[in-house]
Design a protein around this motif. Structure first.
Motif, PDB file in Angstrom:
ATOM      1  N   GLN A 189       0.824  -1.202   0.000  1.00 44.38           N
ATOM      2  CA  GLN A 189       0.000   0.000   0.000  1.00 44.38           C
ATOM      3  C   GLN A 189       0.867   1.264   0.000  1.00 44.38           C
ATOM      4  O   GLN A 189       1.883   1.339   0.680  1.00 44.38           O
ATOM      5  N   GLY A 190       0.447   2.242  -0.793  1.00 39.53           N
ATOM      6  CA  GLY A 190       1.179   3.502  -0.883  1.00 39.53           C
ATOM      7  C   GLY A 190       2.360   3.462  -1.832  1.00 39.53           C
ATOM      8  O   GLY A 190       3.065   4.457  -1.988  1.00 39.53           O
ATOM      9  N   ILE A 191       2.591   2.311  -2.493  1.00 39.63           N
ATOM     10  CA  ILE A 191       3.728   2.156  -3.397  1.00 39.63           C
ATOM     11  C   ILE A 191       3.231   2.185  -4.834  1.00 39.63           C
ATOM     12  O   ILE A 191       2.187   1.609  -5.154  1.00 39.63           O
ATOM     13  N   SER A 192       3.971   2.822  -5.720  1.00 40.12           N
ATOM     14  CA  SER A 192       3.609   2.830  -7.134  1.00 40.12           C
ATOM     15  C   SER A 192       3.774   1.438  -7.730  1.00 40.12           C
ATOM     16  O   SER A 192       4.757   0.741  -7.456  1.00 40.12           O
ATOM     17  N   VAL A 193       2.811   1.036  -8.570  1.00 40.63           N
ATOM     18  CA  VAL A 193       2.780  -0.313  -9.143  1.00 40.63           C
ATOM     19  C   VAL A 193       2.618  -0.234 -10.656  1.00 40.63           C
ATOM     20  O   VAL A 193       1.805   0.539 -11.163  1.00 40.63           O
ATOM     21  N   ILE A 194       3.392  -1.076 -11.358  1.00 35.44           N
ATOM     22  CA  ILE A 194       3.218  -1.252 -12.798  1.00 35.44           C
ATOM     23  C   ILE A 194       2.709  -2.665 -13.038  1.00 35.44           C
ATOM     24  O   ILE A 194       3.359  -3.639 -12.652  1.00 35.44           O
ATOM     25  N   GLY A 195       1.564  -2.811 -13.667  1.00 38.87           N
ATOM     26  CA  GLY A 195       1.016  -4.122 -13.970  1.00 38.87           C
ATOM     27  C   GLY A 195       1.833  -4.838 -15.033  1.00 38.87           C
ATOM     28  O   GLY A 195       2.571  -4.223 -15.810  1.00 38.87           O
ATOM     29  N   VAL A 215       1.259   5.885  -7.875  1.00 41.38           N
ATOM     30  CA  VAL A 215       0.456   5.534  -9.038  1.00 41.38           C
ATOM     31  C   VAL A 215       0.322   4.014  -9.114  1.00 41.38           C
ATOM     32  O   VAL A 215       1.320   3.303  -9.049  1.00 41.38           O
ATOM     33  N   ARG A 216      -0.897   3.531  -9.263  1.00 32.59           N
ATOM     34  CA  ARG A 216      -1.124   2.087  -9.400  1.00 32.59           C
ATOM     35  C   ARG A 216      -1.768   1.854 -10.756  1.00 32.59           C
ATOM     36  O   ARG A 216      -2.877   2.315 -11.011  1.00 32.59           O
ATOM     37  N   LEU A 217      -1.059   1.136 -11.606  1.00 31.67           N
ATOM     38  CA  LEU A 217      -1.472   1.025 -12.996  1.00 31.67           C
ATOM     39  C   LEU A 217      -1.579  -0.444 -13.384  1.00 31.67           C
ATOM     40  O   LEU A 217      -0.574  -1.141 -13.472  1.00 31.67           O
TER      41      LEU A 217
END
Length: 587
Positions: A189-195, A215-217
């Motif tokens: 949680q709170g960390i940017s994610v690249i799918g 950013v969660r993508l």
């Protein structure tokens, strides 16, 4: 659809999606209407406690896959300062100048060759945008961690790296199968994610993260309503080894294995078109690559979703492999390779294809295979191995085992031991069963840990008891040299069966096909003496370590050439004007 964002105390965000503008203030609700291309976005400060589980990026209509940095929807996202409260004024205020593309990025990868290829693509896009890719994690401004969800230890290492990054106050972006498969994990949680299918947006995610946003993508790539293989294969990449190109031909699979978490992340099968894969291979060879690896979650399932077959792809690839270069096939499950055994045998006998195939058995017990939902029997696996061994002389079959699956009995385990004893696989990946969250097998009663360890030790000792390469002592072989050994004492090459051959370290041998005589055999390697016959594959010199491969490099080169030509024209015109001026003044 509606997203609630609370306590947004820093930014006012204005979002424009397909001409529908919405404004978000303090403690407000943001309504984002789904566009025709099914993209949506919310960006929030990393410090905010309220995280968003699934934020897909805006992609402007008509955005090219070749343009990874410009033409994005981020011009519609405008931060604006809020009037400070009395409490805010007590905090330290500072304003950093932020110049995208000047920071250092540390990239770490866990897991399979598909993950490694994804990391190479992400590094390539970042390097093409000016970021410096570094192996020195302490010196990096941002850590990009690409995870694997197959086993507990891999995820534990991933989690530990996240903790370390936070302790060192590093900006952090995570990718891979762990966040894709379990995005609501507390430690993410709170960390940017690249799918896993959004790696072409890595530059935008990194830039927003460096600005302090989270950013969660996620989301899937689709064409005509069908899932595709993922991001374009024509994207820039930085190869970990400039001599080896890893090409993912499809993502996801057709199985529903009860122990597998990867399916939760990679999803259903999505295959790349044959022409895209062949184009990537041709480009790689033009950049000095001498060996290509085909990778996916299940090679044999390739094309079932787009009405083509694996042999059709492989024959097209064989046509573009230069003399002296080689292709290595990846992992295929038994049910799908059974469809193509005749054609596969012909392909594996081709001089530019390694006689190597990875076919996981997991267990030799039919009852366990049924509980795993593997969709084949021990007899099916034996048929695949026997057929290929008969028609492809000296082929290497690699396989996998899972020890201690919840329903495995002692009799089941003995069947697996008998299979290993009979075939004496030269490459055997032995895995202790780990229950992965959210999988059906995780709900089954577990075998006591000590019993699982005992079985794992027993099959490991059996594997170590035989030496698979003794019969090759004294053989003359052609070896393609592509790597450096871990101890840096040898170069590493592979013969036609993809056996690992340790070659005397001579700089001019890298990337060459060398004739050798085997002088020593070990459990996992062969050693050799060199002959005078050294052949250079019919490819250019490879790119330098860290050099960017791909479309953007070509485009940049073309733009540079145009600028040089224009500069020359301007110079010629200036000289002519000067000469004309001098002539008239002389008159």
């Amino acid at each position: 659809m509606t997203y609630d964002i609370l306590n947004l105390s820093i930014f006012l965000i204005i979002v424009d999606i397909t001409s529908n503008q919405q404004t978000l203030g303090d403690n407000a609700t943001l309504h984002v209407h789904q566009s025709a291309e099914n993209h949506r976005i919310i960006i929030m400060p990393a410090a905010c406690d309220n995280t968003v589980d699934d934020i897909e990026d805006i992609v402007a209509k008509g955005t090219s896959a070749d343009d990874i940095r410009h033409n994005t929807g981020y011009k519609h996202v405008v931060p604006r300062a809020k009037r400070l409260t009395k409490m805010d004024r007590t905090k330290d205020l500072h304003a950093d100048s932020f110049i995208p593309g000047t920071q250092r990025i540390y990239v770490k990868t866990w897991g399979c060759s598909h993950n490694n290829s994804d990391s190479e693509y992400m590094a390539g896009q970042l390097a093409a945008s000016g970021y410096k890719i570094t192996d020195l994690k302490e010196d990096a401004d941002l850590w990009l961690l690409n995870s694997c969800t197959v086993k507990n230890p891999a995820e534990d290492h991933f989690r530990n790296e996240i903790t370390k990054a936070r302790e060192l106050s590093k900006y952090l972006v995570v990718a891979g199968c762990v966040p894709q498969g379990q995005p609501r994990s507390d430690y993410l949680q709170g960390i940017s994610v690249i799918g896993v299918q959004q790696i072409d947006r890595v530059v935008d995610v990194v830039e927003e993260t460096l600005k302090g946003h989270s950013v969660r993508l996620f989301g899937q790539k689709k064409a005509e309503g069908k899932k595709t293989g993922g991001a374009s294969l024509s994207l820039p990449k930085v190869r970990k080894n400039p001599l080896i190109e890893i090409i993912a031909i499809n993502t996801g699979c057709l199985n529903q294995c009860t122990y597998c978490k990867t399916k939760h992340a990679r999803g259903e099968l999505g295959s790349y078109p044959i022409e895209d894969i062949v184009a990537r291979a041709k480009q790689s060879f033009e950049e000095g690559v001498v060996e290509i690896w085909l990778t996916s979650e299940d090679l044999g399932a390739y094309g079932h979703d787009i009405n083509v077959t694996l042999p059709q792809l492989l024959w097209k690839l064989v046509e573009v492999i230069p003399e002296g270069a080689r292709m290595r096939l990846g992992m295929t499950n038994p049910p799908y390779i059974l469809e193509h055994l005749e054609e596969m045998a012909k392909i594996l006998n081709h001089p530019r294809v390694y006689k190597f195939l990875h076919v996981p058995v997991q267990s030799a017990s039919d009852s366990v295979l049924m509980d795993m939902k593997r969709e084949y029997s021990q007899a099916d696996f034996r048929h695949v191995v026997d057929f290929l061994k008969q028609r492809v002389p000296d082929i290497t079959i690699a396989t996998d085992l899972i020890c201690g699956f919840p329903t495995e009995t002692e009799k089941d385990f003995e069947e697996t031991m008998d299979l290993v004893e009979e075939y004496k696989f030269p490459s055997l990946f032995i895995n202790q069963y780990f229950p992965r969250p959210g999988t059906p097998a995780a709900k089954m009663p577990r075998i006591p840990a000590q019993q699982v360890k005992k079985r794992t030790k027993a099959v490991s000792e059996l594997f170590q008891s035989y030496t698979p390469y003794d019969h090759k002592l004294g053989e003359i072989q052609n070896v393609l040299v592509t790597e450096v050994s871990k101890d840096r004492q040898y170069f590493v090459g592979h013969n036609e069966c993809y056996d690992q051959v340790l070659v005397p370290k001579d700089e001019h041998l890298l990337g060459k096909l060398v004739e050798v005589q085997i002088t020593e055999t070990g459990k996992h390697f062969l050693k050799c003496a060199l002959s005078k016959n050294v052949f250079r594959p019919d490819v250019p010199l490879p790119l330098k370590q860290g050099q960017v491969s791909g479309v953007l490099q070509v485009q940049t080169s073309s733009k540079t050439n145009i600028l040089v030509i224009l500069s020359f024209i301007v110079l010629v015109i200036a000289v002519l004007v000067k000469l004309q001026t001098l002539l008239f003044s002389g008159t």
